[in-house]
Design a protein around this motif. Structure first.
Motif, mmCIF file in Angstrom:
data_model
loop_
_atom_site.group_PDB
_atom_site.id
_atom_site.type_symbol
_atom_site.label_atom_id
_atom_site.label_comp_id
_atom_site.label_asym_id
_atom_site.label_seq_id
_atom_site.Cartn_x
_atom_site.Cartn_y
_atom_site.Cartn_z
ATOM 1 N N GLU A 53 -13.390 12.501 83.388
ATOM 2 C CA GLU A 53 -14.312 11.735 82.556
ATOM 3 C C GLU A 53 -15.589 12.530 82.295
ATOM 4 O O GLU A 53 -16.123 12.515 81.179
ATOM 5 C CB GLU A 53 -14.646 10.427 83.267
ATOM 6 N N ALA A 54 -16.070 13.234 83.306
ATOM 7 C CA ALA A 54 -17.260 14.070 83.134
ATOM 8 C C ALA A 54 -16.993 15.182 82.117
ATOM 9 O O ALA A 54 -17.844 15.478 81.267
ATOM 10 C CB ALA A 54 -17.684 14.668 84.480
ATOM 11 N N GLN A 55 -15.791 15.777 82.172
ATOM 12 C CA GLN A 55 -15.445 16.825 81.210
ATOM 13 C C GLN A 55 -15.368 16.252 79.797
ATOM 14 O O GLN A 55 -15.795 16.895 78.838
ATOM 15 C CB GLN A 55 -14.114 17.481 81.593
ATOM 16 N N MET A 56 -14.869 15.035 79.672
ATOM 17 C CA MET A 56 -14.807 14.380 78.364
ATOM 18 C C MET A 56 -16.211 14.164 77.811
ATOM 19 O O MET A 56 -16.467 14.388 76.625
ATOM 20 C CB MET A 56 -14.062 13.040 78.476
ATOM 21 N N ARG A 57 -17.133 13.778 78.676
ATOM 22 C CA ARG A 57 -18.506 13.566 78.227
ATOM 23 C C ARG A 57 -19.153 14.874 77.785
ATOM 24 O O ARG A 57 -19.897 14.903 76.802
ATOM 25 C CB ARG A 57 -19.335 12.913 79.324
ATOM 26 N N VAL A 58 -18.881 15.959 78.498
ATOM 27 C CA VAL A 58 -19.415 17.266 78.097
ATOM 28 C C VAL A 58 -18.895 17.615 76.700
ATOM 29 O O VAL A 58 -19.650 18.055 75.827
ATOM 30 C CB VAL A 58 -19.045 18.372 79.112
ATOM 31 N N HIS A 62 -21.076 17.888 72.691
ATOM 32 C CA HIS A 62 -21.007 18.889 71.618
ATOM 33 C C HIS A 62 -20.378 18.312 70.351
ATOM 34 O O HIS A 62 -20.743 18.697 69.243
ATOM 35 C CB HIS A 62 -20.269 20.134 72.109
ATOM 36 N N TYR A 63 -19.455 17.385 70.514
ATOM 37 C CA TYR A 63 -18.850 16.722 69.358
ATOM 38 C C TYR A 63 -19.924 15.975 68.565
ATOM 39 O O TYR A 63 -19.970 16.046 67.341
ATOM 40 C CB TYR A 63 -17.751 15.765 69.836
ATOM 41 N N ARG A 64 -20.798 15.273 69.284
ATOM 42 C CA ARG A 64 -21.872 14.525 68.633
ATOM 43 C C ARG A 64 -22.888 15.448 67.968
ATOM 44 O O ARG A 64 -23.541 15.060 67.000
ATOM 45 C CB ARG A 64 -22.566 13.621 69.649
ATOM 46 N N GLY A 65 -23.030 16.659 68.483
ATOM 47 C CA GLY A 65 -23.972 17.616 67.912
ATOM 48 C C GLY A 65 -23.406 18.436 66.767
ATOM 49 O O GLY A 65 -24.122 19.214 66.130
ATOM 50 N N MET A 66 -22.105 18.260 66.516
ATOM 51 C CA MET A 66 -21.424 19.039 65.485
ATOM 52 C C MET A 66 -21.970 18.682 64.105
ATOM 53 O O MET A 66 -22.297 17.536 63.825
ATOM 54 C CB MET A 66 -19.929 18.712 65.571
ATOM 55 N N ARG A 71 -22.546 24.322 57.879
ATOM 56 C CA ARG A 71 -23.731 24.482 58.728
ATOM 57 C C ARG A 71 -23.370 25.281 59.981
ATOM 58 O O ARG A 71 -22.250 25.740 60.143
ATOM 59 C CB ARG A 71 -24.292 23.109 59.122
ATOM 60 N N ASP A 72 -24.344 25.404 60.876
ATOM 61 C CA ASP A 72 -24.154 26.167 62.112
ATOM 62 C C ASP A 72 -22.970 25.613 62.920
ATOM 63 O O ASP A 72 -22.977 24.440 63.295
ATOM 64 C CB ASP A 72 -25.435 26.100 62.944
ATOM 65 N N PRO A 73 -21.968 26.452 63.205
ATOM 66 C CA PRO A 73 -20.778 25.971 63.911
ATOM 67 C C PRO A 73 -20.867 26.021 65.440
ATOM 68 O O PRO A 73 -19.871 25.820 66.123
ATOM 69 C CB PRO A 73 -19.686 26.923 63.405
ATOM 70 N N THR A 74 -22.048 26.264 66.002
ATOM 71 C CA THR A 74 -22.170 26.438 67.453
ATOM 72 C C THR A 74 -21.641 25.242 68.219
ATOM 73 O O THR A 74 -20.831 25.392 69.137
ATOM 74 C CB THR A 74 -23.641 26.719 67.835
ATOM 75 N N HIS A 75 -22.092 24.042 67.874
ATOM 76 C CA HIS A 75 -21.629 22.850 68.598
ATOM 77 C C HIS A 75 -20.139 22.606 68.377
ATOM 78 O O HIS A 75 -19.441 22.176 69.297
ATOM 79 C CB HIS A 75 -22.433 21.618 68.194
ATOM 80 N N ALA A 76 -19.665 22.868 67.182
ATOM 81 C CA ALA A 76 -18.240 22.679 66.908
ATOM 82 C C ALA A 76 -17.398 23.620 67.764
ATOM 83 O O ALA A 76 -16.371 23.221 68.324
ATOM 84 C CB ALA A 76 -17.948 22.889 65.429
ATOM 85 N N ARG A 77 -17.814 24.875 67.879
ATOM 86 C CA ARG A 77 -17.076 25.825 68.722
ATOM 87 C C ARG A 77 -17.102 25.397 70.173
ATOM 88 O O ARG A 77 -16.092 25.478 70.875
ATOM 89 C CB ARG A 77 -17.664 27.226 68.577
ATOM 90 N N ARG A 78 -18.268 24.966 70.644
ATOM 91 C CA ARG A 78 -18.375 24.518 72.037
ATOM 92 C C ARG A 78 -17.525 23.270 72.265
ATOM 93 O O ARG A 78 -16.872 23.125 73.297
ATOM 94 C CB ARG A 78 -19.829 24.236 72.395
ATOM 95 N N LEU A 103 -10.243 16.871 69.159
ATOM 96 C CA LEU A 103 -10.035 18.313 69.026
ATOM 97 C C LEU A 103 -9.564 18.653 67.624
ATOM 98 O O LEU A 103 -10.043 19.614 67.011
ATOM 99 C CB LEU A 103 -9.031 18.810 70.068
ATOM 100 N N ARG A 104 -8.646 17.871 67.077
ATOM 101 C CA ARG A 104 -8.176 18.120 65.706
ATOM 102 C C ARG A 104 -9.300 17.951 64.686
ATOM 103 O O ARG A 104 -9.388 18.705 63.719
ATOM 104 C CB ARG A 104 -7.006 17.195 65.375
ATOM 105 N N GLU A 105 -10.158 16.965 64.905
ATOM 106 C CA GLU A 105 -11.293 16.767 64.000
ATOM 107 C C GLU A 105 -12.242 17.959 64.047
ATOM 108 O O GLU A 105 -12.716 18.426 63.011
ATOM 109 C CB GLU A 105 -12.049 15.488 64.367
ATOM 110 N N VAL A 106 -12.498 18.444 65.249
ATOM 111 C CA VAL A 106 -13.375 19.607 65.418
ATOM 112 C C VAL A 106 -12.748 20.828 64.751
ATOM 113 O O VAL A 106 -13.417 21.577 64.033
ATOM 114 C CB VAL A 106 -13.637 19.876 66.919
#
Length: 185
Positions: A53-58, A62-66, A71-78, A103-106
């Protein structure tokens, strides 16, 4: 609790609660602090059920910051890395189907960004910049929604580059016919 009772059986729950409170607070600094706390939790308590669950939140931080594909793909890559790590380490978790969807959306956002850059170079007629980008896109993101257009652009670029590479165009067109029979291409 953590400072007063360092040997308590509730240390793990307390660390997770701290991370959750930062996550719920939101904002750039809150989410940065939450990510650090979740990573600490995963490091110190990797076998607990809550580690997944903690890994999902991490990953969701980054998903929310995408941002948009242009635009800048940093959050999407992370986010892509974190969702892949989640699926690798916790494949049977109850939230794994949601992680696959996210993951598919990212990956769609990342692929769209690569596609637009390659398309720009294609329109400009600069085939040495177009072809490697399109090839990488096809290889890295086989589920991209515009793979048929990507294959078509690659075929056109190979044909346009001259006789030496024109023979490589036929397999691209054949793949469109075989894998995407309803495509306009």
């Amino acid at each position: 609790l953590i400072n007063t009772y360092p040997d308590s059986e509730f240390i793990a729950k307390a660390k997770l609660a701290i991370a959750d409170s930062w996550y719920r607070e939101g904002g750039t600094s809150g989410l940065t602090q939450a990510e650090a706390e979740y990573r600490d939790f995963i490091t110190f308590f990797p076998t607990m059920a809550e580690a997944g669950e903690a890994q999902m939140r991490v990953a969701m931080i980054h998903y929310r910051g995408m941002e948009k594909p242009d635009r800048d793909p940093t959050h999407a890559r992370r986010a892509e890395q974190e969702f892949q790590r989640l699926l690798l380490n916790y494949p049977d978790a109850p939230f794994a189907p949601l992680a696959v969807q996210r993951l598919r959306e990212v990956q769609e956002v990342l692929a769209e960004g690569m596609f637009e850059v390659a398309r720009f170079y294609f329109i400009q007629g600069w085939d040495p910049a177009t072809q490697p980008r399109l090839k990488e896109l096809i290889e890295r993101y086989p589920h991209f929604s515009q793979v048929d257009t990507t294959l078509w652009l690659l075929g056109q670029s190979l044909e346009r580059a001259g006789e030496a590479s024109a023979g490589e165009a036929a397999p691209q067109y054949a793949r469109i016919v075989r894998d995407y029979p309803l495509s306009a291409h």
